[in-house]
Design a protein around this motif. Sequence first.
Motif, mmCIF file in Angstrom:
data_model
loop_
_atom_site.group_PDB
_atom_site.id
_atom_site.type_symbol
_atom_site.label_atom_id
_atom_site.label_comp_id
_atom_site.label_asym_id
_atom_site.label_seq_id
_atom_site.Cartn_x
_atom_site.Cartn_y
_atom_site.Cartn_z
ATOM 1 N N HIS A 1 68.417 28.260 -4.170
ATOM 2 C CA HIS A 1 69.051 27.298 -3.271
ATOM 3 C C HIS A 1 68.658 25.871 -3.606
ATOM 4 N N ASP A 2 69.495 24.928 -3.109
ATOM 5 C CA ASP A 2 69.154 23.510 -3.171
ATOM 6 C C ASP A 2 68.661 23.095 -1.793
ATOM 7 N N HIS A 3 68.524 21.770 -1.568
ATOM 8 C CA HIS A 3 68.022 21.288 -0.282
ATOM 9 C C HIS A 3 68.888 20.195 0.330
ATOM 10 N N ALA A 4 70.147 20.113 -0.120
ATOM 11 C CA ALA A 4 71.148 19.259 0.531
ATOM 12 C C ALA A 4 70.661 17.839 0.783
ATOM 13 N N GLY A 5 69.976 17.267 -0.204
ATOM 14 C CA GLY A 5 69.502 15.897 -0.066
ATOM 15 C C GLY A 5 68.222 15.748 0.716
ATOM 16 N N SER A 6 67.602 16.847 1.113
ATOM 17 C CA SER A 6 66.370 16.798 1.900
ATOM 18 C C SER A 6 65.141 16.849 1.007
ATOM 19 N N SER A 7 64.013 16.477 1.595
ATOM 20 C CA SER A 7 62.709 16.730 0.994
ATOM 21 C C SER A 7 62.137 17.984 1.625
ATOM 22 N N CYS A 8 61.471 18.800 0.836
ATOM 23 C CA CYS A 8 60.886 20.035 1.359
ATOM 24 C C CYS A 8 59.471 20.206 0.835
ATOM 25 N N TRP A 9 58.516 20.205 1.759
ATOM 26 C CA TRP A 9 57.128 20.530 1.440
ATOM 27 C C TRP A 9 56.818 21.929 1.957
ATOM 28 N N VAL A 10 56.011 22.675 1.233
ATOM 29 C CA VAL A 10 55.615 24.016 1.648
ATOM 30 C C VAL A 10 54.098 24.128 1.560
ATOM 31 N N LYS A 11 53.481 24.682 2.618
ATOM 32 C CA LYS A 11 52.065 25.001 2.603
ATOM 33 C C LYS A 11 51.905 26.513 2.717
ATOM 34 N N VAL A 12 51.018 27.077 1.910
ATOM 35 C CA VAL A 12 50.745 28.506 1.959
ATOM 36 C C VAL A 12 49.587 28.754 2.919
ATOM 37 N N LEU A 13 49.842 29.563 3.943
ATOM 38 C CA LEU A 13 48.813 29.903 4.918
ATOM 39 C C LEU A 13 48.095 31.195 4.556
ATOM 40 N N TYR B 1 56.230 21.022 -3.444
ATOM 41 C CA TYR B 1 57.298 20.134 -2.977
ATOM 42 C C TYR B 1 58.510 20.301 -3.866
ATOM 43 N N ILE B 2 59.698 20.122 -3.271
ATOM 44 C CA ILE B 2 60.917 20.109 -4.065
ATOM 45 C C ILE B 2 61.971 19.252 -3.374
ATOM 46 N N ASN B 3 62.822 18.624 -4.173
ATOM 47 C CA ASN B 3 64.066 18.018 -3.699
ATOM 48 C C ASN B 3 65.130 18.252 -4.759
ATOM 49 N N ASP B 4 66.339 17.816 -4.510
ATOM 50 C CA ASP B 4 67.442 18.158 -5.403
ATOM 51 C C ASP B 4 67.340 17.507 -6.775
ATOM 52 N N SER B 5 66.627 16.394 -6.888
ATOM 53 C CA SER B 5 66.467 15.766 -8.201
ATOM 54 C C SER B 5 65.548 16.590 -9.104
ATOM 55 N N ILE B 6 64.707 17.425 -8.505
ATOM 56 C CA ILE B 6 63.816 18.290 -9.275
ATOM 57 C C ILE B 6 64.567 19.534 -9.746
ATOM 58 N N GLY B 7 65.435 20.068 -8.892
ATOM 59 C CA GLY B 7 66.220 21.239 -9.254
ATOM 60 C C GLY B 7 66.422 22.177 -8.090
ATOM 61 N N TYR B 8 67.008 23.341 -8.382
ATOM 62 C CA TYR B 8 67.107 24.427 -7.418
ATOM 63 C C TYR B 8 65.839 25.272 -7.535
ATOM 64 N N HIS B 9 65.573 26.061 -6.506
ATOM 65 C CA HIS B 9 64.457 26.987 -6.656
ATOM 66 C C HIS B 9 64.663 28.264 -5.863
ATOM 67 N N LYS B 10 63.836 29.251 -6.195
ATOM 68 C CA LYS B 10 63.750 30.506 -5.462
ATOM 69 C C LYS B 10 62.293 30.715 -5.110
#
Length: 201
Positions: free
Chosen positions: A132-144, A180-189
């Motif tokens: 998936h992409d992130h539709a222009g958003s910024s997405c940070w993920v933390k692993v708990l 972290y990911i945004n659309d300029s970095i790419g898609y991810h799974k």
Amino acid sequence: MASIPKENSNSFHNGSFASGICEHARSLKEVPDTPKVQTRILQKIALQSTAYTNFNDLMETLRKEIGPIDMHTKEHIEHIKSILSRVRLNDKEWSQYTNFHDGKYTRNLVGHDEKFTALLLCWNKGQASPIHDHAGSSCWVKVLSGTLEETLYEPNDKGNIEAGLKELQVGQVPPDGSCYINDSIGYHKVANPSKDEVLVT
């Protein structure tokens, strides 16, 4: 863990695409900058490498520290990643929000305001998101808990996720780590590669 969408988009950071938009993000209006006051988490980080804290303090810190989407420079992205990597949340607190299913990973809302949406994602053994992409958003993920596996893809010229994509790299994020990911970095799974342990992010 936190996401700031583009102005006037209509996405929800909920772990799955809704109507072809962001896999994990809700579009929310940007708010004006406010004077920053150092939060308890930042005070702790200034004194030591980690900060033992709770959801409320973490949400307070993210509200103050995350800037508008046009301020997401490399330095700002790394600043938020550093905060997420250094905080330690009590598993007795976050475990009450966990909800595992055999069929699909789950998403549970734990924080929300005008600037971001925070969700607790629960991944059973071997579960994975779609590409998936992130539709222009910024997405940070933390692993708990557990280890996250992220596969990064280069978007094709037409921006069609269903078409053949070039895999760029596969990486893992350990417990308490962040990415972290945004659309300029790419898609991810995103996936839980373990056959023995669940993953919570």
